[in-house]
Design a protein around this motif. Sequence first.
Motif: not given
Length: 388
Positions: A248, A253-254, A332, A335-336
């Motif tokens: 990730l 955001d990670a 999340w 979507t990632t």
Amino acid sequence: MNGLPGQDEAGDRLRTTALRDFGPAPHDGDPRWRRPSYRHHISSTEVPLPVLFRYALGLVGCAAAGPSEKVAWWVNFTYQDELCTLAHQKFGLRLYLRTDRPEEAATQTQEQIVKKLRATTRTVERLILDAAPSILGAGNATVLNQHRSLRRAYEYFRERAEQPAHIEDVYETGEGPPPVAKWTTFQLGKVQMQLNSFHDMIAAISAYLSLLEHDLVLALPFTGFDPQVDNVTELIGARWGTKWDRVLGSTGDAVEHRRRLTEVVERWRNPYSHGGFEKGHGATIWLHTPGVGAAVPVGLSRVRESPHFSFVGARESDIADVFALFDEIDSWLGTTLPEATQWIESDLDVRYDEDFRSLLAIAKEEDDFDGFLEYHEHRQAQIDNMDY
């Protein structure tokens, strides 16, 4: 790699030991093909990996054929000059023997054949294990997808934590021996339910981390896996944070999701996965402090944050916050890592080899990942049902 290093020597060894009575099958016109055929079922507990038998027979020159309808593969060979066929069929492994001898004698011979084939296992396994590091290092491996079973475990403990089974209050009285005239005990059911919720929350956190680590490993081929850089064995054994950073990244955001998840892990899960000792020993070690007149926890005033500080380890709001974070991370991740998430949830195993990664790259470039996934789901259904 067309074959395993040392396989020729292994074949020579098997020809003089376990498989010395075995040989290649004759042409179709041989009259022995017209003899009566007896079928012998070989249980999966007796032979958990039928392909090892196929490989051993191949080492001594008995070639495999297939697939065909409801048959993954078969090998024709001779044993003591009688014709045999080992076939991996939809409902199991079968050994066929063609002989004019009575059925009882045929069964005894079939049992001898299975015993001798089982004797090849050590030789075959040693060949594979010796070559395993180079095979895995090149990414020529498939990781079994256990997402569904791991998810089920997490959801089981989560449901118990969020909706604990009702427990009634317990009030008991009685008379004791002198000088105790009467005694009374009272157990508040609500407190016991809170304790159960707390324990199940801890189990749910551990289950979620196990699920997360597994999914991160499965996501590798979808995130630029390179066998020249990535060591699959090391990554599987690494801590969850290392897996997180590799898949990730460590930006945006990670970073924030990782920080919040780390807080949950260190506060709730770690103390109960390391013998009950939390990071920094906050409330698990109490110091005999001169001048204070009492033992005090290492964490001092921060002890109020410890699950050991109160009789009930976690409030309902604590439990709700933990699972809200997990739901946020799941959303999340979807979507990632959209392609990885779709594949993982399909229950298909994940290949790491170059062919798979190349086809995956083409599918993504052509914006046809759904078609790519659908093809592999159909192909797996064919394999499962042996519909060749």
